[in-house]
Scaffold this active site. Structure first.
Site, PDB file in Angstrom:
ATOM      1  N   TYR A  67       0.804  -1.241  -0.192  1.00 14.95           N
ATOM      2  CA  TYR A  67       0.053  -0.059   0.104  1.00 14.95           C
ATOM      3  C   TYR A  67       0.948   1.343   0.105  1.00 14.95           C
ATOM      4  O   TYR A  67       1.263   1.671   0.911  1.00 14.95           O
ATOM      5  CB  TYR A  67      -0.876  -0.006   1.272  1.00 14.95           C
ATOM      6  N   PHE A 212     -12.977  -4.915   0.499  1.00 14.93           N
ATOM      7  CA  PHE A 212     -14.162  -4.147  -0.367  1.00 14.93           C
ATOM      8  C   PHE A 212     -15.295  -4.304   0.511  1.00 14.93           C
ATOM      9  O   PHE A 212     -16.549  -4.786  -0.289  1.00 14.93           O
ATOM     10  CB  PHE A 212     -14.031  -4.743  -1.816  1.00 14.93           C
ATOM     11  N   PRO A 213     -15.237  -4.138   1.516  1.00 13.31           N
ATOM     12  CA  PRO A 213     -16.529  -4.465   2.374  1.00 13.31           C
ATOM     13  C   PRO A 213     -17.902  -3.429   1.860  1.00 13.31           C
ATOM     14  O   PRO A 213     -18.903  -3.569   2.044  1.00 13.31           O
ATOM     15  CB  PRO A 213     -16.517  -3.856   4.041  1.00 13.31           C
ATOM     16  N   LEU A 214     -17.354  -2.387   1.280  1.00 19.37           N
ATOM     17  CA  LEU A 214     -18.347  -1.416   0.650  1.00 19.37           C
ATOM     18  C   LEU A 214     -18.209  -1.480  -0.871  1.00 19.37           C
ATOM     19  O   LEU A 214     -18.621  -0.680  -1.844  1.00 19.37           O
ATOM     20  CB  LEU A 214     -18.051   0.249   1.058  1.00 19.37           C
ATOM     21  N   GLY A 215     -17.489  -2.794  -1.499  1.00 21.36           N
ATOM     22  CA  GLY A 215     -17.519  -3.032  -2.940  1.00 21.36           C
ATOM     23  C   GLY A 215     -16.598  -1.776  -3.308  1.00 21.36           C
ATOM     24  O   GLY A 215     -16.799  -1.329  -4.482  1.00 21.36           O
ATOM     25  N   LEU A 220     -22.558   1.159  -2.232  1.00 17.25           N
ATOM     26  CA  LEU A 220     -23.248   2.288  -1.891  1.00 17.25           C
ATOM     27  C   LEU A 220     -24.433   2.717  -3.101  1.00 17.25           C
ATOM     28  O   LEU A 220     -25.149   3.570  -2.538  1.00 17.25           O
ATOM     29  CB  LEU A 220     -22.356   3.571  -1.494  1.00 17.25           C
TER      30      LEU A 220
END
Ligand code: NAP
Length: 285
Positions: A67, A212-215, A220
């Site tokens: 990262y 990617f819990p929110l993609g 959203l």
């Protein structure tokens, strides 16, 4: 301090090896620059964000040497070292970044040994709490990569081992080589491809950490997420995170953000309760 001061603690806790952490962690990938490449625009703001994440009750941070590369680990150490009691930092090795848009697997034992030493130095640690093998390298037998990490664990440089981007078969293979305490795979309301891996984690009683819990923002925009959120007077991000938390007690979401207001909003999702109707709607493919 009650959970009011540390809203992420309302998610309850989960065992990560011999650590106990709140079941809503923080993904520290987005404190690096755009495309997770280089420095962020404002290093001071990212240090402040990392400290605030811990204050809000996120006591599991997920990062990786790739990262930035290096940037996220360095910022975590700058912001929080000496680390407060109770903070568990998980990092990963096994991917390299030859350029901005490349994430290449690199699972050779020599590389993993060097990568781990680099993470120890940047995080200013003698032992990594949770070291996750980032992704199987198709050019290196999985057992060879895992074997090298098991050796480093025996040498005392790694407390717990986790794997990432694996199939059930690869998880089983890894477990024959070393104790594995967590699996990190993509999983969110719009992507259930790892349902079988999640079920395996439940059977084994180990943590499933959805990346990617929110993609990465896509979840959203989902119509059903927006409908449920509106019904609850919550935001779509909060509904997407509450769905993950309700889905399984072994799930430890690690939403990522570089924004202070999104950080506060995501932490508050820990207290959001979904009705049976909300869950049924979000569970529908
Ligand atoms: N193991 C792996 O291979 C792998 C791969 C990818 C990621 N990960 C890990 O998973 C963590 C989470 O993944 P991620 O950060 O890529 O994806 P994510 O958590 O699904 O979504 C992050 C994206 O959503 C936005 N966002 C966050 N909170 C929001 C909110 N409340 N409202 C609106 N937008 C919001 C963020 O933008 P803003 O910055 O503007 O908030 C960012 O663009 C990473 O930090 C990393 O630790 C692991």
């Amino acid at each position: 301090m009650g959970t009011g001061d540390r809203p992420a603690a309302a998610a309850g806790t989960l065992r990560l090896g011999d650590f106990t952490v709140n079941r809503l962690g923080f993904g520290a990938m987005r404190v690096a620059g755009p495309d997770i490449w280089g420095e962020p625009r404002d290093r001071g703001a990212m240090r402040k964000l990392l400290r605030r994440a811990f204050e809000l009750g996120h006591d599991f941070f997920d990062t990786a040497d790739s990262y930035g590369p290096d940037v996220s680990e360095i910022l975590i150490a700058e912001a929080l070292h000496p680390y407060p009691a109770g903070l568990v930092v998980g990092t990963k090795g096994g991917l390299v970044r030859p350029s901005r848009h490349r994430w290449d697997e690199s699972g050779h034992p020599d590389h993993l040994r060097r990568a781990l030493d680099g993470s120890l130095k940047r995080l200013r640690l003698e032992r990594i709490d949770l070291y996750q093998f980032h992704a199987p390298d198709p050019r290196v037998p999985y057992a060879e990569s895992l074997g090298a990490l098991a050796e480093l664990q025996r040498a005392g440089k790694i407390r717990h081992l986790g794997v990432s981007n694996v199939s059930v078969k690869q998880l089983e293979q890894a477990r024959r080589i070393a104790p594995i305490v967590s699996v990190q795979n993509e999983h969110n309301v719009e992507n259930r491809e790892s349902d079988d891996v999640l079920a395996a984690c439940e059977r084994l009683g180990i943590a499933f950490v959805p990346w990617f819990p929110l993609g990465a923002g896509r979840a959203l925009r989902s119509a059903k997420v927006r409908r449920v959120a509106a019904r609850l007077g919550a935001t779509p991000a909060q509904a997407a995170l509450a769905w993950l938390l309700a889905r399984s007690p072994v799930i430890l979401p690690i939403p990522g953000t570089g924004s202070m207001s999104h950080l506060e909003e995501n932490a508050a999702a820990a207290a959001l309760k979904l009705s049976t109707e909300d869950l049924a709607e979000l569970n529908r493919a």
